[in-house]
Design a protein around this motif. Structure first.
Motif, PDB file in Angstrom:
ATOM      1  N   ARG A   1      -4.565   2.694   8.276  1.00 52.85           N
ATOM      2  CA  ARG A   1      -5.608   2.802   7.248  1.00 52.85           C
ATOM      3  C   ARG A   1      -6.947   3.170   7.881  1.00 52.85           C
ATOM      4  O   ARG A   1      -7.139   3.011   9.092  1.00 52.85           O
TER       5      ARG A   1
ATOM      6  N   TRP B   1     -10.091   8.869   1.236  1.00 57.76           N
ATOM      7  CA  TRP B   1      -9.048   9.289   2.170  1.00 57.76           C
ATOM      8  C   TRP B   1      -7.648   9.184   1.543  1.00 57.76           C
ATOM      9  O   TRP B   1      -6.821  10.078   1.698  1.00 57.76           O
ATOM     10  N   ASN B   2      -7.401   8.133   0.785  1.00 57.00           N
ATOM     11  CA  ASN B   2      -6.038   7.839   0.353  1.00 57.00           C
ATOM     12  C   ASN B   2      -5.632   8.516  -0.952  1.00 57.00           C
ATOM     13  O   ASN B   2      -4.459   8.851  -1.131  1.00 57.00           O
TER      14      ASN B   2
ATOM     15  N   ARG C   1     -12.000   4.564   2.100  1.00 56.56           N
ATOM     16  CA  ARG C   1     -10.556   4.439   1.930  1.00 56.56           C
ATOM     17  C   ARG C   1     -10.086   5.114   0.644  1.00 56.56           C
ATOM     18  O   ARG C   1      -9.027   5.762   0.620  1.00 56.56           O
TER      19      ARG C   1
ATOM     20  N   GLY D   1      -4.558  11.080   2.079  1.00 57.88           N
ATOM     21  CA  GLY D   1      -4.165  10.538   3.372  1.00 57.88           C
ATOM     22  C   GLY D   1      -4.217  11.548   4.504  1.00 57.88           C
ATOM     23  O   GLY D   1      -3.536  11.387   5.523  1.00 57.88           O
TER      24      GLY D   1
END
Length: 943
Positions: free
Chosen positions: A711, A730-731, A727, A738
């Motif tokens: 992560r 990014w995810n 996060r 990701g």
């Protein structure tokens, strides 16, 4: 004639109280004429519906009576003042005139919150309650003219009963009534006293109640102008001695009209079609074409279009085409144009002054370093004060274009200039409770408010913006919001906030209703307009292209993370020897370290820019950047290393971008520095001849710090960014997936990406455990404090309590009045350091670095003792050039280091231009930091 003490001009004898009341009435009559039509229409509905003349006269009478409470033994005798002895002769003269002047032995002891009831503005409210039929809302307006509203629950009844009876003394009551009669006669109301002080609406429309706060602000402004020392000094006192109130009023009204012509309120706005307004240019497809085809009246307009679409011209065109006035006539409202940073504000101010170059008026650049702008360079044709007359009694020579006026540099006055460009902090402050918030709101109530780049607003600023929109909607002024991207949820919140103000007191439009009017798949680019209904119109993007995304997952340790970043930049340089490469990172310390690692290996120019540089350093570095990578600059090689200051502040045109992972909206804004001045309408790129080596599509390299579990690592974000936002960006599959996302289509993919990445302040507070302790403290503190006041804040609080509007006979010192005092009590506000308008570390400082030896480049060559009241402008500006903004623990350490070097009473007696700065000798930096001529202020350790 009885001469009560009113105003002191600092030179000659005091101006009698009657003179100050009449001066304020004269100012009010003129200010009324220069108010914007929306402001004046609201005022007419409040004061005398349907009767413009009576409304103007009533406003003048109301403003004049603000200081009626000075006709009291407490104020005119100054019995509780430390300077009591200076007024002994004056008290004796009043006793001879038959006015009781006995004083209690002590000042009543009251809690701080209730001490306002001892002030003359509270006496004004009591006198008007006893002697007139003015409704309590009118008294409320006047009782807040010193910046704070009185609380509704009074203190110890015995003390206040004593004061109340003393204020009702028959001898003083006769004086107070005489002053009221003189004011009414001087204003010249044809229907006499009854129309001035009776017959006012007892219960207002709920929609108008929030406007009372703005009306208080305008009374404050009238008081300030009438209190100007130069204005007081030229008062025709002989007419007062003859008790010729109408003659005095005529002279003063003429003087006010001369002094305020083109200075305060009102605006002379350029008019014409798009080509006439912008040098013969035709509007681009998209937002500009949409704006050019319409006229625009009151309401909320949200323009969402990609970077580089010319949204500034859209806003200015909207301002110049006010649909509420006839075609070809001047737009009646002023302008506030707000930007996220000082650099962007400076850039837009240049464009605004160009836009106004063929008309005349007063302008202001509003931020803490505005005085460094060339606009404020001394000139013989620029007046230095609102009441500053030359030897011939004339104001400064008129000229085309905007001109400055030093009167607006006074505290709380910055937004009052007819045309104001400033940082968003200046306007978001109006959403928080603090002293003189009424003046900020009054200034905005008469303006078209334009806020640019609102996609850069953090979650806290978004909450403040919603609160502000409630006020602006209630005032029915024009608001234009410009954004490169905006999540659908935020569009809904903004529209709901505006609608709640616009329909204040009516059946409220619910969140679900607004939600239903916003398309489920919000088009992008698009324009959303909100007035009585919400309309969403899709636009055609001026540029349509693919953005290549290359994700790089780096080990989340500082040394390895930095080494991998350096290696990537060096590889890109080897592949593209002549490229303009940009490296944008999230912290100052990281920017400095990367610059030091890269500078010696670069074959071309390498420049560093971050916030922890002196003002002069940043200005010089910004100019160099524009010359090297601005519009029309030649090819590289150039390497730019910067923090997020380059995200929205600079007009950079880069070939390649390397960036730290940031929240999606910020990341997209950074990509707007790529190929900024190249064109693509979906059929291929067209580049400037200097840049014809570009091929394919622009590329952004995104650096993500990865923890052992894969992560995004905690602790690599820095305010205003948080780990939770990184996060999410990014995810989420609609964002970077990701690291699997390889391409973003502009504009098609932008709206889904920002929708997916959106997190609220409450979301961030719930995930605060991911952050360092000091960031956790900030997130939870701001969320908690806003939650305390949101439900009862602003327009909702005022409209929600109706008791005081219907009970005309209530006692203003009783317990039935609702409590407005919280509107003017500090909330997230520090009177020393100012308002908290950003998601930032709680510890902030502005350090003035000095070195009397002159051996330290960029430090000021002097000592603080040279910066007294006799210091000339050049000296003050040179000192200001050596200031550096600092935050966090470094700010704490530097303030502590500066303590032993501060001149006595510096924080109280420092020149206004340097107020808030902490002087610190360079020698005191030892062991803490170093001022490097190339790198700025380097932290030696990270405690």
């Amino acid at each position: 004639m009885l001469s009560l003490w009113g105003k002191w001009d600092g030179v000659s004898q005091p101006l009698p109280l009657l003179g100050h009341l009449l001066d304020t009435a004269a100012v009010a009559l003129v200010v009324w004429e220069q108010c914007s039509p929306p402001f004046r229409q609201n005022a007419i509905e409040v004061l005398a519906p349907g009767d413009v003349g009576l409304a103007q006269a009533r406003f003048a009478v109301l403003a004049a009576l603000h200081d009626l409470g000075k006709a009291s033994r407490e104020f005119n005798g100054q019995g509780w003042s430390r300077r009591r002895g200076e007024f002994a002769a004056h008290r004796e003269a009043l006793v001879v005139a038959g006015l009781p002047m006995d004083m209690p032995a002590r000042r009543p002891t009251l809690p701080d919150r209730e001490r306002l009831w001892l002030r003359h503005e509270a006496v004004t409210g009591l006198v008007l309650h006893d002697q007139t039929d003015l409704p309590s809302w009118a008294r409320r307006v006047l009782m807040g003219h010193h910046g704070r509203y009185q609380c509704s629950v009074a203190g110890p009844s015995q003390d206040l009963s004593m004061l109340r009876e003393r204020a009702r003394d028959p001898a003083w009551a006769a004086v107070q009534q005489s002053l009221q009669g003189d004011v009414v006669a001087a204003v010249g109301l044809s229907t006499g006293r009854n129309a001035a002080l009776t017959g006012w609406a007892g219960e207002l429309q709920a929609r108008l109640v929030p406007f009372l706060v703005a009306l208080t602000g305008l009374v404050c402004v009238c008081d300030w102008v009438a209190s100007d020392q130069k204005f007081v000094r030229i008062a025709p006192r002989a007419l007062l001695e003859q008790h010729d109130v109408t003659g005095y009023m005529t002279v003063r009204e003429d003087a006010v009209r001369d002094a305020l012509a083109g200075v305060l309120l009102g605006s002379s706005t350029p008019v014409g079609d798009f080509a006439a307004l912008f040098g013969g240019r035709t509007p681009r497809a998209g937002a500009q074409s949409w704006a050019a085809a319409r006229r625009h009246g009151p309401g909320l307009t949200i323009v969402m279009a990609p970077m580089g679409e010319g949204k500034t011209e859209v806003a200015l065109h909207l301002h110049a085409t006010d649909g509420s006035v006839e075609v070809g006539t001047q737009a009646g409202d002023g302008l506030f144009f707000g930007l996220p940073t000082m650099a962007t504000a400076d850039a837009v101010f240049d464009r605004v002054t160009t836009f106004w170059s063929r008309t005349s008026g007063t302008g202001r650049l509003a931020h803490s370093r505005a005085v460094l702008n060339d606009f404020y360079a001394p000139s013989d044709v620029k007046p230095t004060g609102v009441c500053d007359h030359g030897d011939a009694g004339e104001i400064g020579t008129a000229r085309d274009g905007l001109r400055p006026d030093d009167w607006f540099s006074g505290r709380h006055r910055g937004l009052l200039a007819p045309v104001t460009v400033g940082t968003s902090d200046q306007v978001l402050a109006a959403a928080l409770d603090h002293k003189f918030v009424q003046v900020r709101l009054a200034a905005l109530a008469g303006k078209h408010v334009v806020l640019d780049e609102i996609h850069t607003y953090d979650a806290y600023q978004q909450r403040l913006l919603c609160r502000l929109l409630g006020w602006l909607g209630a005032f029915q002024c024009r608001v234009t919001l410009l954004s490169a991207t905006l999540p659908r949820a935020r569009v809904v919140e903004l529209a709901q906030a505006w609608t709640a103000g616009w329909h204040a007191g009516a059946a409220k439009t619910t969140h679900d209703q607004i939600l239903a009017e916003v398309p489920q798949q919000l088009p992008y680019p698009a324009v959303v307009t909100v007035r009585d209904v919400l309309v969403c119109e899709p636009l055609v993007a001026w540029r349509q292209y693919d953005l290549e995304v290359r994700a790089h997952v780096l080990a989340a340790d500082n040394d390895g993370y930095s080494a991998a970043t350096v290696a990537l930049v060096q590889l890109l340089r080897a592949q593209q020897p002549h490229a303009r490469i940009g490296l944008i990172v999230n912290t100052v310390d990281r920017a400095i370290a990367l610059y030091q690692a890269l500078v010696h290996g670069e074959s071309g120019e390498t420049l560093l820019l971050h916030s922890r540089m002196t003002a002069a350093q940043r200005r010089a570095r910004t100019a160099a950047l524009h010359a090297l990578v601005g519009q029309g600059a030649p090819a590289g090689p150039v390497l730019v290393v910067a923090t997020q200051i380059a995200e929205a502040s600079l007009d950079l045109d880069l070939d390649v971008l390397v960036t730290d992972l940031a929240p999606m909206a910020s990341l997209l804004q950074r990509t707007g520095r790529l190929w900024r001045h190249s064109e693509n309408f979906g059929d291929g790129w067209t580049h400037h001849p200097n840049l014809d080596y570009r091929s394919g599509d622009p590329v952004v390299h995104v650096l993500a710090p990865a923890a052992a579990d894969g992560r995004v690592a905690a602790g690599f974000a820095a305010l205003p960014y948080t780990t939770a936002e990184l996060r999410r960006t990014w995810n989420h599959p609609a964002c970077l997936d990701g690291g699997n996302r390889e391409r973003l289509r502009v504009p098609q993919d932008l709206q889904p990406a920002v929708d997916a990445a959106n997190l609220t302040l409450d979301d961030l507070a719930e995930q605060a455990d991911l952050e360092p302790d000091d960031v956790q403290q900030v997130l939870r503190h701001l969320a908690t404090e806003l939650a305390k006041t949101t439900a009862a804040h602003g327009t909702g609080r005022l409209v929600g309590d109706r008791r005081w509007r219907s009970n005309l006979g209530e006692d203003p010192w009783g317990r039935n009045d609702p409590d407005w005092s919280q509107l003017t009590a500090p909330t997230l506000w520090d009177d020393s350091n100012g308002v908290v308008t950003r998601l930032q570390e709680l510890e902030q400082a502005q350090v003035l670095l000095w070195d009397r030896t002159g051996n330290t480049p960029w430090a000021w060559k002097g000592i603080p003792e040279m910066l007294g009241k006799d210091a000339d402008r050049a000296t003050l500006l040179a000192a200001l050039d050596a200031s550096v903004p600092i935050s966090g623990r470094l700010a704490v350490r530097l303030r502590a280091a500066a303590a032993e070097y501060l001149p006595r009473r510096w924080h109280k007696d420092a020149p206004a231009l340097l107020r808030g700065l902490t002087p610190l000798p360079v020698s005191a930096l030892t062991g803490i930091a170093v001022l490097d001529p190339d790198l700025g202020l380097i932290r030696l350790e990270n405690p």
